[in-house]
Enzyme design. Structure first.
Site, PDB file in Angstrom:
ATOM      1  N   THR A   1       0.858  -1.184   0.000  1.00 34.57           N
ATOM      2  CA  THR A   1       0.000   0.000   0.000  1.00 34.57           C
ATOM      3  C   THR A   1       0.898   1.238   0.000  1.00 34.57           C
ATOM      4  O   THR A   1       2.116   1.130  -0.069  1.00 34.57           O
ATOM      5  CB  THR A   1      -0.908   0.029   1.248  1.00 34.57           C
ATOM      6  N   CYS A   2       0.287   2.416   0.111  1.00 36.49           N
ATOM      7  CA  CYS A   2       1.089   3.633   0.164  1.00 36.49           C
ATOM      8  C   CYS A   2       1.775   3.808   1.515  1.00 36.49           C
ATOM      9  O   CYS A   2       2.611   4.696   1.684  1.00 36.49           O
ATOM     10  CB  CYS A   2       0.237   4.857  -0.157  1.00 36.49           C
TER      11      CYS A   2
ATOM     12  N   GLN B   1      -9.292   2.220   5.207  1.00 42.85           N
ATOM     13  CA  GLN B   1      -9.046   1.753   3.842  1.00 42.85           C
ATOM     14  C   GLN B   1      -8.176   0.503   3.837  1.00 42.85           C
ATOM     15  O   GLN B   1      -8.244  -0.316   2.927  1.00 42.85           O
ATOM     16  CB  GLN B   1      -8.375   2.852   3.025  1.00 42.85           C
TER      17      GLN B   1
ATOM     18  N   GLY C   1      -7.506   9.210 -11.416  1.00 39.35           N
ATOM     19  CA  GLY C   1      -7.520   7.862 -10.871  1.00 39.35           C
ATOM     20  C   GLY C   1      -8.942   7.440 -10.559  1.00 39.35           C
ATOM     21  O   GLY C   1      -9.829   8.287 -10.410  1.00 39.35           O
ATOM     22  N   ALA C   2      -9.142   6.127 -10.455  1.00 40.65           N
ATOM     23  CA  ALA C   2     -10.482   5.639 -10.120  1.00 40.65           C
ATOM     24  C   ALA C   2     -10.413   4.397  -9.239  1.00 40.65           C
ATOM     25  O   ALA C   2     -11.370   3.635  -9.160  1.00 40.65           O
ATOM     26  CB  ALA C   2     -11.265   5.332 -11.401  1.00 40.65           C
TER      27      ALA C   2
ATOM     28  N   MET D   1      -8.299   4.525  -3.501  1.00 40.70           N
ATOM     29  CA  MET D   1      -7.928   5.821  -2.921  1.00 40.70           C
ATOM     30  C   MET D   1      -8.654   6.962  -3.622  1.00 40.70           C
ATOM     31  O   MET D   1      -9.106   7.918  -2.989  1.00 40.70           O
ATOM     32  CB  MET D   1      -6.417   6.028  -3.003  1.00 40.70           C
ATOM     33  N   ALA D   2      -8.775   6.873  -4.949  1.00 38.18           N
ATOM     34  CA  ALA D   2      -9.499   7.900  -5.694  1.00 38.18           C
ATOM     35  C   ALA D   2     -10.971   7.917  -5.286  1.00 38.18           C
ATOM     36  O   ALA D   2     -11.579   8.990  -5.144  1.00 38.18           O
ATOM     37  CB  ALA D   2      -9.367   7.652  -7.195  1.00 38.18           C
TER      38      ALA D   2
END
Length: 478
Positions: free
Chosen positions: A49-50, A116, A189-190, A193-194
């Site tokens: 992940t980020c 998330q 982005g979709a 996160m977007a």
């Protein structure tokens, strides 16, 4: 087998190294497959992940497995093994269980309490299941981890506060004197996160435009939040009318150049992607809020009391999971004990039949019932007690004690709990073990049923599994 975790996260590595360690879906799946083929690893899940890149593995040997994981992650990411070793954390067995539960609860996230991570963990598990690199150990661990995360989200204030990377970015935006009222925002982005960003911003009442390489995904998300969708080819056109840009694409290279930011005359840019979507030089033309900046800020808004409540839940769930695992590990030995007792009973009843030919059928049935009842009563309390003791945290191997007391051969126990494929005869050690004790299928089945009863007497919520990981019984809490 034990659980081993190698973690590169916002807590152990600078953002540049964390960015290099991040993996796309294809790379993560390839790494999982390679790890599962290792001599000392039989299950693997990669979570990227980020905030983190982590490998969860079910291993037979600690040092050899850690070397395998380190070298394969280094190969997959291009990082030198010694660099990776300097910027990672390693968790083993009980600590690994606790770490995953903290991760799924959002307690180990850059923004504490964000939810998330639950979707990201579920996606990682599903991918590994599709790849065939998850077996009973990691599947049970991750499924419980997801349940723990949901419990923290629903039962504590940490989880219910609604914090996320997007809300942290907006807090930074506000501190810089930028407000959302009346702003036109473009989201690139979709993905997850977007989508989170779109819903958060839509709740603020901004004018939203969504841009994505896959136009249909942008349309789908736009409908959900009342936004306008555009294909990626129209990004520059969309930026001409924008005040704020939010980007989180998951691409491996630059998506937005400094020149695009300059030409668009944006009032702010929020880049939540890792690796970054926006060139660093873009910060010369507009305030740039990215992962690197957020890592420098204090994004932990949870109070000490809120954290303590969440940590109590995680601690309780960790202890319960480990206790259930210890109880499940003793079950094959108990099954073997009961199967052996059943065979002894059958042998003695056959001998008795030859010595008492004049017994009527009814009398013989009563003798059989009495003998079996005596054996069941003698074994019931030891069966219950050994599982109760196994659930405790005492450093005693009760399964080994049973094997020694009743002279149970470990190979015989394996033969009981690991049947050969349908239609195939046992081979090797299993064949030898089966020949040595001649355990009938009926004996094993009845022994397993008896142990199930004892298992549920100890804890009605205990999910019992055999040595192959198959569910034998599942109790329901009252």
């Amino acid at each position: 087998m034990s659980i081993l975790v190698l973690s590169v996260s916002h807590k152990t590595a600078p953002v540049d190294l964390l960015s290099r360690a991040s993996m796309d879906v294809v790379t993560a799946a390839r790494l999982e497959t390679g790890l599962a083929e290792s001599e000392h690893i039989d299950e693997a899940v990669v979570l990227s992940t980020c905030n983190r890149t982590e490998v969860y593995a079910n291993v037979s040997r600690f040092h050899h497995s850690l070397d395998d994981i380190t070298n394969r992650v280094a190969e997959a990411t291009g990082l030198a093994p010694n660099t990776l070793q300097q910027h990672c954390a390693v968790f083993y067995d009980e600590a690994a269980v606790s770490h995953l539960f903290n991760v799924t609860s959002g307690l180990d996230s850059m923004v504490v309490g964000e939810n998330q991570i639950l979707g990201q963990v579920k996606t990682a598990l599903s991918r590994a299941q599709d790849s065939g690199t998850v077996g009973p150990s990691l599947n049970q661990l991750f499924q419980q981890g997801l349940r723990v995360g949901k419990r923290v989200q629903s039962d504590t204030e940490v989880g219910s506060a609604g914090h996320s990377l997007m809300t942290a970015a907006l807090d930074e935006l506000y501190q810089q004197g930028i407000r959302l009222v009346g702003q036109r925002v473009v989201i690139v982005g979709a993905g997850s996160m977007a989508a989170l960003s779109a819903h958060t911003l839509a709740a603020e009442g901004v004018d939203l435009t969504l841009v994505n390489r896959t136009y249909d995904k942008a349309v789908h998300l736009a409908r959900a939040v009342g936004a306008v969708a555009r294909p990626m080819a129209e990004l520059d056109v969309a930026l001409e009318d924008a005040d704020i840009l939010v980007t989180c694409t998951g691409a491996r290279g630059t998506v937005i150049t400094a020149e695009q930011v300059r030409d668009a005359a944006l009032s702010a840019v929020i880049d939540l992607a890792l690796p970054a979507d926006v060139e660093k030089a873009a910060g010369r033309y507009a305030p740039l809020i990215n992962i690197a900046l957020l890592m420098e800020r204090d994004t932990d808004h949870a109070t000490a009391s809120q954290l303590r409540d969440a940590q109590l839940v995680v601690g309780e769930e960790t202890r319960d999971f480990l206790a259930q695992r210890r109880a499940a590990q003793v079950k094959p030995t108990v099954v073997a004990l009961r199967a052996m007792a059943s065979d002894v009973v059958e042998s003695e009843l056959e001998r008795l039949a030859g010595l008492t030919p004049d017994l009527t059928g009814a009398e013989r049935d009563e003798v059989h019932k009495t003998v079996r009842r005596v054996v069941d009563k003698l074994l019931h309390q030891p069966t219950v007690r050994v599982q109760e003791y196994a659930r405790s945290e005492q450093e005693v191997d009760y399964a080994a004690a049973l094997r020694d007391l009743f002279a149970l051969d470990p190979e015989h126990m394996q033969a009981v709990t690991t049947p050969p494929p349908d239609g195939a005869a046992p081979r090797g050690a299993a064949a030898s073990a089966t020949a040595g004790v001649t355990l009938a299928a009926g004996s094993v089945a009845s022994a397993a049923r008896a142990v199930d009863s004892a298992t549920l007497a100890v804890d009605p919520a205990l999910r019992a599994v055999d040595s192959t990981g198959r569910t034998i019984s599942t109790g329901a809490r009252a």
